[in-house]
Write a protein that holds these residues in place. Structure first.
Motif, PDB file in Angstrom:
ATOM      1  N   GLY A  13       0.833  -1.193   0.000  1.00 56.51           N
ATOM      2  CA  GLY A  13       0.000   0.000   0.000  1.00 56.51           C
ATOM      3  C   GLY A  13       0.869   1.244   0.000  1.00 56.51           C
ATOM      4  O   GLY A  13       1.075   1.861   1.037  1.00 56.51           O
ATOM      5  N   ILE A  14       1.415   1.600  -1.171  1.00 53.80           N
ATOM      6  CA  ILE A  14       2.272   2.785  -1.272  1.00 53.80           C
ATOM      7  C   ILE A  14       1.636   3.892  -2.092  1.00 53.80           C
ATOM      8  O   ILE A  14       2.135   5.003  -2.117  1.00 53.80           O
ATOM      9  N   VAL A  15       0.546   3.588  -2.784  1.00 51.06           N
ATOM     10  CA  VAL A  15      -0.065   4.570  -3.674  1.00 51.06           C
ATOM     11  C   VAL A  15      -1.170   5.324  -2.952  1.00 51.06           C
ATOM     12  O   VAL A  15      -2.068   4.724  -2.369  1.00 51.06           O
ATOM     13  N   GLY A  16      -1.059   6.630  -2.994  1.00 54.06           N
ATOM     14  CA  GLY A  16      -2.084   7.494  -2.424  1.00 54.06           C
ATOM     15  C   GLY A  16      -2.582   8.440  -3.505  1.00 54.06           C
ATOM     16  O   GLY A  16      -2.356   8.239  -4.678  1.00 54.06           O
ATOM     17  N   GLY A  17      -3.189   9.452  -3.104  1.00 51.62           N
ATOM     18  CA  GLY A  17      -3.677  10.475  -4.020  1.00 51.62           C
ATOM     19  C   GLY A  17      -3.647  11.782  -3.276  1.00 51.62           C
ATOM     20  O   GLY A  17      -2.590  12.232  -2.850  1.00 51.62           O
ATOM     21  N   PHE A  18      -4.819  12.357  -3.053  1.00 53.66           N
ATOM     22  CA  PHE A  18      -4.894  13.558  -2.231  1.00 53.66           C
ATOM     23  C   PHE A  18      -4.569  13.236  -0.776  1.00 53.66           C
ATOM     24  O   PHE A  18      -4.116  14.072  -0.025  1.00 53.66           O
ATOM     25  N   VAL A  19      -4.840  12.010  -0.398  1.00 51.36           N
ATOM     26  CA  VAL A  19      -4.579  11.540   0.959  1.00 51.36           C
ATOM     27  C   VAL A  19      -3.389  10.577   0.899  1.00 51.36           C
ATOM     28  O   VAL A  19      -3.221   9.844  -0.077  1.00 51.36           O
ATOM     29  N   ALA A  20      -2.591  10.555   1.933  1.00 50.21           N
ATOM     30  CA  ALA A  20      -1.454   9.638   1.987  1.00 50.21           C
ATOM     31  C   ALA A  20      -1.936   8.194   1.876  1.00 50.21           C
ATOM     32  O   ALA A  20      -3.066   7.885   2.259  1.00 50.21           O
ATOM     33  N   PRO A  21      -1.093   7.303   1.364  1.00 55.85           N
ATOM     34  CA  PRO A  21      -1.500   5.901   1.256  1.00 55.85           C
ATOM     35  C   PRO A  21      -1.783   5.295   2.624  1.00 55.85           C
ATOM     36  O   PRO A  21      -1.232   5.726   3.635  1.00 55.85           O
ATOM     37  N   GLN A  22      -2.632   4.308   2.629  1.00 52.76           N
ATOM     38  CA  GLN A  22      -2.975   3.584   3.847  1.00 52.76           C
ATOM     39  C   GLN A  22      -2.367   2.184   3.746  1.00 52.76           C
ATOM     40  O   GLN A  22      -2.983   1.280   3.186  1.00 52.76           O
ATOM     41  N   PRO A  23      -1.156   1.979   4.255  1.00 53.23           N
ATOM     42  CA  PRO A  23      -0.524   0.666   4.144  1.00 53.23           C
ATOM     43  C   PRO A  23      -1.354  -0.421   4.823  1.00 53.23           C
ATOM     44  O   PRO A  23      -1.931  -0.204   5.883  1.00 53.23           O
ATOM     45  N   THR A  24      -1.403  -1.584   4.185  1.00 58.44           N
ATOM     46  CA  THR A  24      -2.091  -2.717   4.789  1.00 58.44           C
ATOM     47  C   THR A  24      -1.131  -3.570   5.607  1.00 58.44           C
ATOM     48  O   THR A  24      -1.544  -4.225   6.551  1.00 58.44           O
ATOM     49  N   ALA A  25       0.144  -3.564   5.231  1.00 59.58           N
ATOM     50  CA  ALA A  25       1.150  -4.334   5.971  1.00 59.58           C
ATOM     51  C   ALA A  25       2.521  -3.718   5.764  1.00 59.58           C
ATOM     52  O   ALA A  25       2.834  -3.222   4.684  1.00 59.58           O
ATOM     53  N   LEU A  26       3.303  -3.757   6.822  1.00 54.75           N
ATOM     54  CA  LEU A  26       4.708  -3.342   6.797  1.00 54.75           C
ATOM     55  C   LEU A  26       5.511  -4.460   7.442  1.00 54.75           C
ATOM     56  O   LEU A  26       5.149  -4.940   8.526  1.00 54.75           O
ATOM     57  N   HIS A  27       6.563  -4.876   6.778  1.00 56.87           N
ATOM     58  CA  HIS A  27       7.433  -5.906   7.336  1.00 56.87           C
ATOM     59  C   HIS A  27       8.856  -5.364   7.344  1.00 56.87           C
ATOM     60  O   HIS A  27       9.344  -4.872   6.322  1.00 56.87           O
ATOM     61  N   TYR A  28       9.484  -5.448   8.496  1.00 54.78           N
ATOM     62  CA  TYR A  28      10.866  -4.999   8.663  1.00 54.78           C
ATOM     63  C   TYR A  28      11.728  -6.229   8.913  1.00 54.78           C
ATOM     64  O   TYR A  28      11.456  -6.986   9.852  1.00 54.78           O
ATOM     65  N   LEU A  29      12.752  -6.415   8.096  1.00 57.42           N
ATOM     66  CA  LEU A  29      13.689  -7.514   8.291  1.00 57.42           C
ATOM     67  C   LEU A  29      15.072  -6.907   8.489  1.00 57.42           C
ATOM     68  O   LEU A  29      15.493  -6.066   7.689  1.00 57.42           O
ATOM     69  N   THR A  30      15.755  -7.328   9.525  1.00 51.88           N
ATOM     70  CA  THR A  30      17.078  -6.786   9.792  1.00 51.88           C
ATOM     71  C   THR A  30      18.044  -7.891  10.194  1.00 51.88           C
ATOM     72  O   THR A  30      17.669  -8.864  10.851  1.00 51.88           O
ATOM     73  N   LEU A  31      19.272  -7.688   9.782  1.00 51.41           N
ATOM     74  CA  LEU A  31      20.385  -8.524  10.212  1.00 51.41           C
ATOM     75  C   LEU A  31      21.472  -7.546  10.624  1.00 51.41           C
ATOM     76  O   LEU A  31      21.995  -6.800   9.789  1.00 51.41           O
ATOM     77  N   ASP A  32      21.761  -7.512  11.921  1.00 49.58           N
ATOM     78  CA  ASP A  32      22.682  -6.508  12.443  1.00 49.58           C
ATOM     79  C   ASP A  32      24.145  -6.824  12.196  1.00 49.58           C
ATOM     80  O   ASP A  32      24.941  -5.916  12.002  1.00 49.58           O
ATOM     81  N   SER A  33      24.515  -8.093  12.219  1.00 58.26           N
ATOM     82  CA  SER A  33      25.913  -8.453  11.974  1.00 58.26           C
ATOM     83  C   SER A  33      25.977  -9.817  11.309  1.00 58.26           C
ATOM     84  O   SER A  33      25.097 -10.654  11.509  1.00 58.26           O
ATOM     85  N   PRO A  34      27.030 -10.055  10.515  1.00 55.54           N
ATOM     86  CA  PRO A  34      27.125 -11.314   9.771  1.00 55.54           C
ATOM     87  C   PRO A  34      27.141 -12.566  10.649  1.00 55.54           C
ATOM     88  O   PRO A  34      26.720 -13.618  10.229  1.00 55.54           O
ATOM     89  N   GLY A  35      27.597 -12.483  11.880  1.00 55.65           N
ATOM     90  CA  GLY A  35      27.665 -13.654  12.745  1.00 55.65           C
ATOM     91  C   GLY A  35      26.360 -14.003  13.436  1.00 55.65           C
ATOM     92  O   GLY A  35      26.252 -15.025  14.103  1.00 55.65           O
ATOM     93  N   THR A  36      25.350 -13.166  13.294  1.00 53.25           N
ATOM     94  CA  THR A  36      24.063 -13.388  13.942  1.00 53.25           C
ATOM     95  C   THR A  36      23.360 -14.584  13.302  1.00 53.25           C
ATOM     96  O   THR A  36      23.319 -14.688  12.079  1.00 53.25           O
ATOM     97  N   PRO A  37      22.780 -15.496  14.096  1.00 51.04           N
ATOM     98  CA  PRO A  37      22.165 -16.695  13.523  1.00 51.04           C
ATOM     99  C   PRO A  37      20.767 -16.491  12.941  1.00 51.04           C
ATOM    100  O   PRO A  37      20.249 -17.383  12.287  1.00 51.04           O
ATOM    101  N   ASN A  38      20.158 -15.316  13.178  1.00 54.92           N
ATOM    102  CA  ASN A  38      18.785 -15.097  12.727  1.00 54.92           C
ATOM    103  C   ASN A  38      18.595 -13.703  12.137  1.00 54.92           C
ATOM    104  O   ASN A  38      19.228 -12.746  12.583  1.00 54.92           O
ATOM    105  N   ILE A  39      17.695 -13.627  11.185  1.00 51.78           N
ATOM    106  CA  ILE A  39      17.199 -12.348  10.678  1.00 51.78           C
ATOM    107  C   ILE A  39      15.988 -12.013  11.538  1.00 51.78           C
ATOM    108  O   ILE A  39      15.149 -12.883  11.798  1.00 51.78           O
ATOM    109  N   VAL A  40      15.883 -10.779  12.005  1.00 47.68           N
ATOM    110  CA  VAL A  40      14.756 -10.360  12.831  1.00 47.68           C
ATOM    111  C   VAL A  40      13.649  -9.826  11.929  1.00 47.68           C
ATOM    112  O   VAL A  40      13.897  -9.018  11.037  1.00 47.68           O
ATOM    113  N   LEU A  41      12.433 -10.271  12.158  1.00 52.35           N
ATOM    114  CA  LEU A  41      11.255  -9.839  11.403  1.00 52.35           C
ATOM    115  C   LEU A  41      10.270  -9.187  12.359  1.00 52.35           C
ATOM    116  O   LEU A  41       9.919  -9.764  13.384  1.00 52.35           O
ATOM    117  N   LEU A  42       9.846  -7.983  12.022  1.00 48.87           N
ATOM    118  CA  LEU A  42       8.800  -7.298  12.772  1.00 48.87           C
ATOM    119  C   LEU A  42       7.735  -6.875  11.761  1.00 48.87           C
ATOM    120  O   LEU A  42       8.048  -6.237  10.757  1.00 48.87           O
TER     121      LEU A  42
END
Length: 154
Positions: A13-42
């Protein structure tokens, strides 16, 4: 070998018009360092308060395997080749999905401004091959998110 540190955000949900878009879902994936055993998902679901309460407050983890590493590297390789607008003000890929990437080598890629895109036509014209590559990038992000969700349910 694990991928280098990265931050990835997928917004449905990135497309808006006169009004800002209303996202339906946001997913954040992060890997802080190469030695970390997991990718964090929020995950967040702004348009669904019930899902937001259930899912949004708990981080999930995606174990790093050869397959996961391969998917992350494939995604980064695809993004390196795809064009963006200097000011991402239109959904040039026509998917209503935004990908925001910050990689280990300082490479950053985004096909949408943080506040979304308008309904207008962009200045950059993408080819069918580029559209297909973007579709594959979205598919990879969906695979990674599903792995985090499936692991949580295990």
């Amino acid at each position: 070998m694990s991928p280098g540190p990265f931050a990835l955000r997928i917004q449905y949900g990135i497309v808006g018009g006169f009004v800002a878009p209303q996202p339906t879902a946001l997913h954040y994936l992060t890997l802080d360092s190469p030695g970390t055993p997991n990718i964090v998902l929020l995950s967040q679901f702004p348009s669904d308060p019930a899902a937001q309460t259930l899912e949004g407050s708990r981080a999930k983890s995606i174990p790093i395997s050869d397959d996961t590493t391969g998917l992350v590297k494939e995604l980064e390789g695809i993004l390196h080749k795809l064009p963006t607008e200097v000011v991402p003000s239109a959904d040039i890929y026509g998917r209503n999905v935004g990908i925001f990437w910050q990689g280990p080598d300082g490479f950053e890629w985004a096909n949408s401004a943080p506040e979304g895109c308008g309904e207008g036509v962009g200045t950059v014209k993408v080819t069918e091959d580029e559209r297909n590559a973007f579709d594959r990038a979205v598919e990879i992000t969906e695979i990674l998110v599903k792995r985090g969700v499936a692991r949580e349910g295990a």
